[in-house]
Design an enzyme around this catalytic site. Structure first.
Site, PDB file in Angstrom:
ATOM      1  CE  LYS A  68      -4.005  -2.366   2.311  1.00 52.53           C
ATOM      2  NZ  LYS A  68      -4.443  -2.752   3.894  1.00 52.53           N
ATOM      3  CD  GLN A 123      -3.435  -4.453   6.396  1.00 52.19           C
ATOM      4  OE1 GLN A 123      -3.750  -2.997   6.308  1.00 52.19           O
ATOM      5  NE2 GLN A 123      -4.261  -5.459   6.067  1.00 52.19           N
ATOM      6  CG  ASP A 162      -9.868   0.019   6.005  1.00 54.45           C
ATOM      7  OD1 ASP A 162      -9.399  -0.681   4.495  1.00 54.45           O
ATOM      8  OD2 ASP A 162      -9.257   0.101   6.466  1.00 54.45           O
TER       9      ASP A 162
HETATM   10  N1  GUN Z   1      -6.973  -6.915   6.012  1.00 50.60           N
HETATM   11  C1  GUN Z   1      -7.115  -7.159   5.077  1.00 50.60           C
HETATM   12  N2  GUN Z   1      -8.094  -6.235   4.673  1.00 50.60           N
HETATM   13  C2  GUN Z   1      -7.954  -5.019   4.774  1.00 50.60           C
HETATM   14  C3  GUN Z   1      -8.837  -4.007   4.372  1.00 50.60           C
HETATM   15  O1  GUN Z   1      -9.338  -3.634   3.511  1.00 50.60           O
HETATM   16  N3  GUN Z   1      -8.690  -2.682   5.452  1.00 50.60           N
HETATM   17  C4  GUN Z   1      -7.897  -2.626   6.770  1.00 50.60           C
HETATM   18  N4  GUN Z   1      -7.820  -2.387   6.947  1.00 50.60           N
HETATM   19  N5  GUN Z   1      -7.421  -4.504   6.844  1.00 50.60           N
HETATM   20  C5  GUN Z   1      -6.968  -5.233   6.047  1.00 50.60           C
END
Ligand code: GUN
Length: 281
Positions: free
Chosen positions: A52, A96, A119
């Site tokens: 990311k 995350q 998100d």
């Molecule tokens: N862990 C796995 N997928 C995601 C996501 O799309 N967002 C976040 N914050 N954590 C994750």
């Protein structure tokens, strides 16, 4: 069969975003900023967060990762989110998941300002999506939606089956398809006859985390099949769809890897830019 090239489509989105970010920087004297909070040392989370950050930097966003050890106090994280909510250089905040057990996921998600919730997990954004209002949409289902729309512009009256009912994927996916006038069936572990449900579907989105669950004889000819699964198996990473056999029946199918994964990241960048623009106005 059309192999839905998520990698290529995501690269196109990132290219567009790069141009837009460059213009936004000139106009506002500031780049959109994405801050990711990573707690603990789970290997997949570390890999995703690094990906990311790299993607954010490539399109010109200002990105920052804040790392905490597994035993960090919940209050420390909540206080940091408070600080980021007030920081005008931060346009998007992502914590995350999964979180260590002693940290309340609900409290963390609700602490993030809905306007910086890249998100789309905050109840305000979830509610706005379900009411059909403008909202930030969770990145993975948004990516799936963009892939489907690329190959099927008019989804009116299509039968869609979503496998999995998570807040991250299944539920927002259902909302996006419903908004497009699909007839949506959301299925899960207690669904009586999943194969029979899938056999009705023009569109299948598999987001359940069971390796190669969806088989060729579950698929209607000409179905579009989107595979969200990333499952570690003895033969490597596989999706929720038995790719080789389903590819012989489906009209279009996403590979794993190279399908939904790159779209999730591209959509995170897109959401960050959208949050920035809304915050500027
Ligand atoms: N862990 C796995 N997928 C995601 C996501 O799309 N967002 C976040 N914050 N954590 C994750």
């Amino acid at each position: 069969m059309i192999l839905i090239d998520g990698k290529k489509i995501a690269a196109e989105i990132r290219e567009e975003l790069k141009k837009e970010v460059s213009q936004l920087k000139k106009k506002n004297n500031q780049a959109p900023g994405l801050t990711v909070i990573l707690i603990g040392d789970l290997a997949p989370s570390q890999i995703y967060v690094r990906m990311k950050e790299k993607a954010a930097n490539e399109v010109g966003l200002k990105s920052e990762i804040i790392k905490y050890p597994n035993d960090v106090e919940e209050k420390t994280v909540l206080d940091k989110i408070d600080e980021l909510n007030k920081d005008s250089l931060v346009s998007g905040i992502l914590v995350q998941l999964p979180l260590p057990k002693h940290i309340d996921k609900k409290k963390v998600i609700e602490k993030i300002s809905p306007s910086k919730d890249v998100d789309g997990f905050h109840p305000i954004n979830v509610g706005n999506l379900s009411s059909g209002y403008e909202s930030t949409v969770p990145c993975t289902p948004l990516g799936c939606y963009l892939l489907i729309k690329k190959y099927e512009k008019n989804l009116n009256g299509k039968k869609a089956v979503v496998i999995g009912r998570s807040n991250l994927n299944g539920k927002p996916m259902m909302q996006l398809l419903l908004k497009e006038n699909c007839t949506v069936t959301i299925t899960h572990s207690k669904t009586k006859d999943l194969k029979a449900e899938c056999l009705e579907a023009d569109i299948i989105v598999a987001a359940v985390g069971i390796p190669e669950l969806v088989k060729a004889d579950w698929i209607k000819k000409d179905a579009i099949v989107i595979d969200v699964g990333i499952n570690k198996t003895e033969k490597g990473i596989v999706g929720d769809v038995a790719f080789d056999e389903v590819s012989k029946i489906a009209k279009a199918l996403t590979p794993v890897p190279g399908g939904v994964g790159p779209m999730t990241i591209a959509c995170l960048l897109k959401n960050t830019v959208e949050c920035f623009k809304r915050l500027q106005n």
